[in-house]
Design a protein around this motif. Structure first.
Motif, short mmCIF file in Angstrom:
data_model
loop_
_atom_site.label_atom_id
_atom_site.label_comp_id
_atom_site.label_asym_id
_atom_site.label_seq_id
_atom_site.Cartn_x
_atom_site.Cartn_y
_atom_site.Cartn_z
N GLY A 175 0.80 -1.22 0.00
CA GLY A 175 0.00 0.00 0.00
C GLY A 175 0.83 1.26 0.00
O GLY A 175 0.31 2.37 -0.15
N MET A 176 2.15 1.14 0.15
CA MET A 176 3.02 2.33 0.16
C MET A 176 3.72 2.46 -1.20
O MET A 176 3.95 1.47 -1.89
CB MET A 176 4.06 2.23 1.26
N LYS A 177 4.03 3.71 -1.54
CA LYS A 177 4.82 3.96 -2.76
C LYS A 177 6.20 4.42 -2.33
O LYS A 177 6.34 5.29 -1.48
CB LYS A 177 4.15 5.06 -3.59
N VAL A 178 7.23 3.84 -2.94
CA VAL A 178 8.61 4.19 -2.59
C VAL A 178 9.35 4.60 -3.85
O VAL A 178 9.28 3.91 -4.88
CB VAL A 178 9.33 2.99 -1.94
N GLY A 179 10.05 5.72 -3.80
CA GLY A 179 10.90 6.16 -4.90
C GLY A 179 12.36 5.93 -4.54
O GLY A 179 12.79 6.31 -3.46
N ILE A 180 13.10 5.29 -5.40
CA ILE A 180 14.54 5.07 -5.18
C ILE A 180 15.29 5.97 -6.16
O ILE A 180 15.20 5.77 -7.38
CB ILE A 180 14.94 3.60 -5.43
N LEU A 181 16.03 6.93 -5.62
CA LEU A 181 16.73 7.90 -6.47
C LEU A 181 18.19 7.46 -6.64
O LEU A 181 18.94 7.43 -5.68
CB LEU A 181 16.66 9.28 -5.81
N GLY A 182 18.57 7.12 -7.87
CA GLY A 182 19.96 6.72 -8.13
C GLY A 182 20.09 5.21 -8.07
O GLY A 182 20.07 4.61 -7.00
N ILE A 183 20.20 4.58 -9.24
CA ILE A 183 20.23 3.11 -9.27
C ILE A 183 21.66 2.65 -9.50
O ILE A 183 22.05 2.25 -10.60
CB ILE A 183 19.26 2.55 -10.33
N GLY A 184 22.45 2.75 -8.45
CA GLY A 184 23.83 2.27 -8.51
C GLY A 184 24.00 1.11 -7.55
O GLY A 184 23.08 0.31 -7.36
N GLY A 185 25.18 1.06 -6.91
CA GLY A 185 25.48 -0.02 -5.99
C GLY A 185 24.48 -0.15 -4.86
O GLY A 185 24.14 -1.25 -4.43
N LEU A 186 24.02 0.99 -4.33
CA LEU A 186 23.02 0.95 -3.26
C LEU A 186 21.60 0.86 -3.81
O LEU A 186 20.77 0.09 -3.33
CB LEU A 186 23.13 2.19 -2.36
N GLY A 187 21.33 1.66 -4.84
CA GLY A 187 19.96 1.77 -5.34
C GLY A 187 19.38 0.46 -5.83
O GLY A 187 18.21 0.17 -5.58
N HIS A 188 20.21 -0.37 -6.48
CA HIS A 188 19.66 -1.62 -7.02
C HIS A 188 19.27 -2.58 -5.90
O HIS A 188 18.40 -3.43 -6.07
CB HIS A 188 20.62 -2.26 -8.03
N LEU A 189 19.94 -2.42 -4.73
CA LEU A 189 19.54 -3.23 -3.58
C LEU A 189 18.27 -2.66 -2.94
O LEU A 189 17.38 -3.39 -2.53
CB LEU A 189 20.67 -3.28 -2.55
N ALA A 190 18.19 -1.32 -2.89
CA ALA A 190 17.01 -0.67 -2.30
C ALA A 190 15.74 -1.07 -3.05
O ALA A 190 14.69 -1.31 -2.45
CB ALA A 190 17.19 0.85 -2.32
N ILE A 191 15.83 -1.14 -4.39
CA ILE A 191 14.67 -1.56 -5.19
C ILE A 191 14.19 -2.93 -4.73
O ILE A 191 13.00 -3.16 -4.53
CB ILE A 191 15.05 -1.63 -6.69
N GLN A 192 15.15 -3.83 -4.55
CA GLN A 192 14.78 -5.21 -4.20
C GLN A 192 14.19 -5.30 -2.80
O GLN A 192 13.20 -6.00 -2.57
CB GLN A 192 16.01 -6.11 -4.34
N TRP A 193 14.78 -4.56 -1.83
CA TRP A 193 14.20 -4.57 -0.46
C TRP A 193 12.75 -4.08 -0.52
O TRP A 193 11.85 -4.70 0.02
CB TRP A 193 14.96 -3.62 0.47
N ALA A 194 12.59 -2.90 -1.14
CA ALA A 194 11.27 -2.25 -1.11
C ALA A 194 10.22 -3.10 -1.81
O ALA A 194 9.08 -3.22 -1.34
CB ALA A 194 11.35 -0.86 -1.75
N ALA A 195 10.61 -3.74 -2.94
CA ALA A 195 9.67 -4.60 -3.65
C ALA A 195 9.29 -5.81 -2.80
O ALA A 195 8.12 -6.19 -2.71
CB ALA A 195 10.28 -5.05 -4.98
N LYS A 196 10.29 -6.40 -2.15
CA LYS A 196 10.04 -7.56 -1.28
C LYS A 196 9.16 -7.18 -0.09
O LYS A 196 8.39 -8.00 0.42
CB LYS A 196 11.36 -8.13 -0.76
N MET A 197 9.30 -5.93 0.37
CA MET A 197 8.48 -5.47 1.50
C MET A 197 7.04 -5.21 1.07
O MET A 197 6.18 -4.92 1.89
CB MET A 197 9.09 -4.21 2.11
N GLY A 198 6.79 -5.26 -0.24
CA GLY A 198 5.42 -5.15 -0.73
C GLY A 198 5.04 -3.79 -1.24
O GLY A 198 3.87 -3.55 -1.59
N ALA A 199 5.99 -2.84 -1.30
CA ALA A 199 5.67 -1.49 -1.74
C ALA A 199 5.60 -1.41 -3.27
O ALA A 199 6.12 -2.28 -3.98
CB ALA A 199 6.73 -0.52 -1.25
N GLU A 200 4.94 -0.37 -3.76
CA GLU A 200 5.00 -0.05 -5.18
C GLU A 200 6.25 0.80 -5.38
O GLU A 200 6.38 1.87 -4.78
CB GLU A 200 3.75 0.74 -5.59
#
Ligand SMILES: [Zn+2]
Ligand SMILES: [Zn+2]
Length: 228
Positions: A175-200
């Motif tokens: 039910g939450m929306k998350v924006g990840i700014l900058g898809i580098g070494g950290l950002g590509h991991l942040a995308i995966q965490w947030a998606a696994k947590m169920g966010a859009e």
């Protein structure tokens, strides 16, 4: 003869790594010695060897996404056994007693010791993971679950942690929306965490990922990312 650990150190701003041996801090009662098998490469390592943050204490052995096996432990260490597979991130010591440590903010402990480019005291420098061994206080050492390979576990100890904590702290979930700014070494991991947590999840980056916000007209936005 004094004990020596062997690694690869930068000797000046050129940042070229060459063999280097050093005398490690003594193994205290609550310390763990780790025989290193794997170590990630973080942007901070690259900045440090070139004095990019501040003047480095050359020679400096970097590497702070460390996985290995417990090779020695102090007499008061009970929750680790010799041979356990463990990880160490950017910190090798916090006191465990100050207000910050008691509140769970060990990273803000005034007497903390960083894994690289820091000093235990005037006599012993803290050196990182591009070496055969490292010593750390047991409260800065973590068990690695058997489901994760050592190579995959390494980047989680800095890049992974850095992006996981804010998502957890802000209770990201369905039910939450998350924006990840900058898809580098950290950002590509942040995308995966947030998606696994169920966010859009919306990833916001640039065509060449140069971290130069002047060309934001070229921003690329990926929405509704799903990772399995
Ligand atoms: Zn790092
Ligand atoms: Zn403390």
């Amino acid at each position: 003869m004094a004990e020596e650990f062997h690694g690869y150190a930068a000797f000046d701003k050129e940042g070229i790594l060459k063999p280097y041996s050093y005398t490690p801090k003594p193994l205290d009662d609550e310390d763990i010695e780790v025989e290193i098998t794997h170590c990630g490469i973080c942007g901070t390592d690259l900045h440090t060897i070139k004095s990019g943050w501040a003047p480095a204490m050359y020679p400096v052995i970097v590497g702070h996404e460390i996985v290995g096996k417990v090779s020695k432990k102090g007499s008061k260490v009970n929750d680790f056994n010799i041979g356990d597979r463990v990880g160490i991130g950017f910190q090798v010591y916090s006191c465990g007693k100050c207000d910050e440590c008691i509140a769970g903010y060990n990273q803000l402990c005034p007497t903390r010791v960083f894994t690289i480019n820091d000093k235990w005291n005037n006599q012993y420098q803290a050196h990182g993971g591009y070496a055969d061994k490292i010593r750390a206080h047991s409260n800065s050492v973590f068990h690695i679950p058997k489901e994760i390979s050592s190579a995959e576990a390494c980047p989680l100890l800095c890049a992974g942690l850095t992006t996981f904590v804010p998502l957890k702290r802000h209770k990201v979930g369905p039910g939450m929306k998350v924006g990840i700014l900058g898809i580098g070494g950290l950002g590509h991991l942040a995308i995966q965490w947030a998606a696994k947590m169920g966010a859009e999840v919306t990833a916001i980056s640039q065509r060449y990922n140069t971290c130069n916000l002047k060309i934001c007209s070229e921003l690329i936005i990926f929405s509704n990312l799903t990772y399995y």
